[in-house]
Design a protein around this motif. Structure first.
Motif, PDB file in Angstrom:
ATOM      1  N   PHE A 186       0.809  -1.212   0.000  1.00 27.51           N
ATOM      2  CA  PHE A 186       0.000   0.000   0.000  1.00 27.51           C
ATOM      3  C   PHE A 186       0.846   1.266   0.000  1.00 27.51           C
ATOM      4  O   PHE A 186       0.352   2.346  -0.328  1.00 27.51           O
ATOM      5  N   THR A 187       2.145   1.151   0.337  1.00 24.35           N
ATOM      6  CA  THR A 187       2.986   2.343   0.268  1.00 24.35           C
ATOM      7  C   THR A 187       3.422   2.642  -1.169  1.00 24.35           C
ATOM      8  O   THR A 187       3.405   3.802  -1.595  1.00 24.35           O
ATOM      9  N   THR A 188       3.780   1.606  -1.937  1.00 28.95           N
ATOM     10  CA  THR A 188       4.218   1.840  -3.320  1.00 28.95           C
ATOM     11  C   THR A 188       3.105   2.463  -4.163  1.00 28.95           C
ATOM     12  O   THR A 188       3.335   3.474  -4.839  1.00 28.95           O
ATOM     13  N   PRO A 189       1.874   1.901  -4.156  1.00 22.54           N
ATOM     14  CA  PRO A 189       0.794   2.589  -4.875  1.00 22.54           C
ATOM     15  C   PRO A 189       0.532   3.995  -4.339  1.00 22.54           C
ATOM     16  O   PRO A 189       0.123   4.882  -5.089  1.00 22.54           O
ATOM     17  N   GLY A 190       0.780   4.192  -3.046  1.00 19.18           N
ATOM     18  CA  GLY A 190       0.601   5.516  -2.455  1.00 19.18           C
ATOM     19  C   GLY A 190       1.590   6.518  -3.010  1.00 19.18           C
ATOM     20  O   GLY A 190       1.222   7.654  -3.366  1.00 19.18           O
ATOM     21  N   ASN A 198       0.423  14.913  -8.000  1.00 13.65           N
ATOM     22  CA  ASN A 198       1.083  16.075  -7.383  1.00 13.65           C
ATOM     23  C   ASN A 198       0.294  16.586  -6.176  1.00 13.65           C
ATOM     24  O   ASN A 198       0.389  17.760  -5.824  1.00 13.65           O
ATOM     25  N   THR A 199      -0.475  15.699  -5.562  1.00 12.61           N
ATOM     26  CA  THR A 199      -1.330  16.091  -4.433  1.00 12.61           C
ATOM     27  C   THR A 199      -0.967  15.269  -3.201  1.00 12.61           C
ATOM     28  O   THR A 199      -1.032  14.034  -3.228  1.00 12.61           O
ATOM     29  N   PHE A 200      -0.623  15.947  -2.119  1.00 11.18           N
ATOM     30  CA  PHE A 200      -0.139  15.299  -0.900  1.00 11.18           C
ATOM     31  C   PHE A 200      -1.145  14.297  -0.341  1.00 11.18           C
ATOM     32  O   PHE A 200      -0.795  13.163  -0.008  1.00 11.18           O
ATOM     33  N   SER A 201      -2.407  14.686  -0.260  1.00 15.13           N
ATOM     34  CA  SER A 201      -3.423  13.836   0.375  1.00 15.13           C
ATOM     35  C   SER A 201      -3.680  12.543  -0.393  1.00 15.13           C
ATOM     36  O   SER A 201      -4.134  11.557   0.194  1.00 15.13           O
ATOM     37  N   GLU A 202      -3.392  12.530  -1.697  1.00 19.36           N
ATOM     38  CA  GLU A 202      -3.648  11.344  -2.507  1.00 19.36           C
ATOM     39  C   GLU A 202      -2.787  10.153  -2.086  1.00 19.36           C
ATOM     40  O   GLU A 202      -3.122   9.008  -2.376  1.00 19.36           O
ATOM     41  N   ALA A 203      -1.685  10.421  -1.400  1.00 18.09           N
ATOM     42  CA  ALA A 203      -0.801   9.331  -0.969  1.00 18.09           C
ATOM     43  C   ALA A 203      -1.419   8.490   0.137  1.00 18.09           C
ATOM     44  O   ALA A 203      -0.960   7.371   0.398  1.00 18.09           O
ATOM     45  N   PHE A 204      -2.477   9.007   0.767  1.00 15.74           N
ATOM     46  CA  PHE A 204      -3.023   8.346   1.947  1.00 15.74           C
ATOM     47  C   PHE A 204      -4.418   7.756   1.721  1.00 15.74           C
ATOM     48  O   PHE A 204      -5.189   7.607   2.662  1.00 15.74           O
ATOM     49  N   HIS A 205      -4.713   7.391   0.482  1.00 14.09           N
ATOM     50  CA  HIS A 205      -5.932   6.632   0.192  1.00 14.09           C
ATOM     51  C   HIS A 205      -5.615   5.155   0.437  1.00 14.09           C
ATOM     52  O   HIS A 205      -5.478   4.370  -0.503  1.00 14.09           O
ATOM     53  N   GLY A 207      -7.120   2.481   1.593  1.00 13.71           N
ATOM     54  CA  GLY A 207      -7.978   1.407   1.101  1.00 13.71           C
ATOM     55  C   GLY A 207      -7.772   1.157  -0.378  1.00 13.71           C
ATOM     56  O   GLY A 207      -7.596   0.010  -0.822  1.00 13.71           O
ATOM     57  N   SER A 208      -7.793   2.216  -1.153  1.00 12.58           N
ATOM     58  CA  SER A 208      -7.601   2.104  -2.600  1.00 12.58           C
ATOM     59  C   SER A 208      -6.206   1.601  -2.931  1.00 12.58           C
ATOM     60  O   SER A 208      -6.030   0.725  -3.794  1.00 12.58           O
ATOM     61  N   ASN A 209      -5.214   2.157  -2.256  1.00  4.53           N
ATOM     62  CA  ASN A 209      -3.826   1.756  -2.518  1.00  4.53           C
ATOM     63  C   ASN A 209      -3.599   0.282  -2.176  1.00  4.53           C
ATOM     64  O   ASN A 209      -2.882  -0.434  -2.884  1.00  4.53           O
TER      65      ASN A 209
END
Length: 302
Positions: A186-190, A198-205, A207-209
């Motif tokens: 989940f960290t690599t997809p993050g 280019n959005t900081f918050s997108e790294a912390f999805h 469930g999706s990741n």
């Protein structure tokens, strides 16, 4: 099937404009850090060619200067590594040529590096907590119980202690590997989602990741395995020249140093090329393929 574009990842850099500058900058940083470490090792009073009884303040100052320069270069290399990784993965996702750092505004560059660095710190803290919970605490409990069980037992049983230690280490080694693998899913997809948007918050999805990590696990493992094999080959070649240089140093320290420095030129170039161009490009190609397949990521399609 997702096309990783492996052959293209190995050749695309050389079709870009000023590719020698892009490769040369990061290779030079890697090279100079290695050279400085070799020089510091040579002139260290305890291990180098200088007699410890005849050390002068000038010699100590030289060691300190080289050490400080090395630390500065390491810091620069860390920042450059974040930038090169970010830029080359993003170029792979967007299917474009990479740019040089000064082709972006300073604020844009700092934002990208800062976001990548902060996300790495957050993931690092989460990873540390997971290791403590699933590896550290259980290992401490098991070793403590094992030690307590053997207290007062016949001395003949103490011959089993080394085997028990090896067994426990193997078990927790497997647990560590599994935890690290799950964590990377989940960290690599993050990281890839952060770079793509280019959005900081997108790294912390998370469930999706995690879902994407599980679904495309063999792709991620394959890319990681390829990177490990390539870096292993480079390390083997580097070790060969290092051993030769160290052996030569026993006869002539200066000549041994020169041999090691010359050998580090192709090694530094190969290391930078694989780490900051080939591997990120393959990851970018992989995530572009995932974006084209996953409906939840369709907002990233160009």
């Amino acid at each position: 099937m997702i096309d990783l574009g492996i052959s293209d990842a190995f050749t695309s850099l050389f079709r870009e404009r000023r590719w020698w500058v892009k490769l040369g900058l990061i290779s030079a940083l890697t090279f100079f850090i290695t050279v400085l470490s070799l020089v510091v090792e040579l002139i260290k009073p305890e291990k180098g060619v200088i007699n410890a009884k005849t050390i002068t303040s000038v010699e100590y100052t030289s060691v300190m200067i080289f050490s400080v320069i090395s630390l500065i270069l390491i810091a620069v290399l860390l920042i450059s590594s974040l930038w090169y990784t970010y830029e080359n993965i993003q170029a792979g996702i967007q299917k474009r040529q990479t740019k040089l750092v000064w082709e972006y505004s300073v604020s844009n560059t700092l934002k990208k590096i800062g976001k990548y660095f902060i996300v790495s710190i957050v993931y690092g803290v989460i990873g540390l907590i997971l290791l403590i919970i699933f590896v550290g605490i259980p290992a401490l409990i098991v070793f403590s119980l094992s030690f307590a069980l053997f207290q007062g037992e016949p001395k003949d049983l103490y011959q089993l202690v080394p085997f028990l230690i090896v067994l426990i280490c193997c078990v927790f080694g497997v647990i560590l590997f599994v935890v690290s693998l799950v964590f990377s899913l989940f960290t690599t997809p993050g990281y890839l989602r952060l770079i793509a948007t280019n959005t900081f918050s997108e790294a912390f999805h998370f469930g999706s990741n995690w879902r994407i990590g599980k679904k495309y696990i063999w792709y991620f493992l394959g890319v990681s395995l390829l990177f490990v094999v390539l870096t292993g080959v480079i390390s083997f070649v580097s070790s060969f020249f290092s051993i030769f240089g160290v052996s030569l140093s026993l006869i002539n320290p200066i000549m041994g140093l020169i041999v090691q420095i010359i050998a580090q030129i192709p090694v530094s170039i190969a290391t930078a090329y694989i780490s900051f161009f080939v591997y990120p490009k393959i990851l970018g190609n992989l995530y572009r393929g995932i974006i084209n397949k996953e409906e939840e990521l369709k907002f990233l399609r160009s």
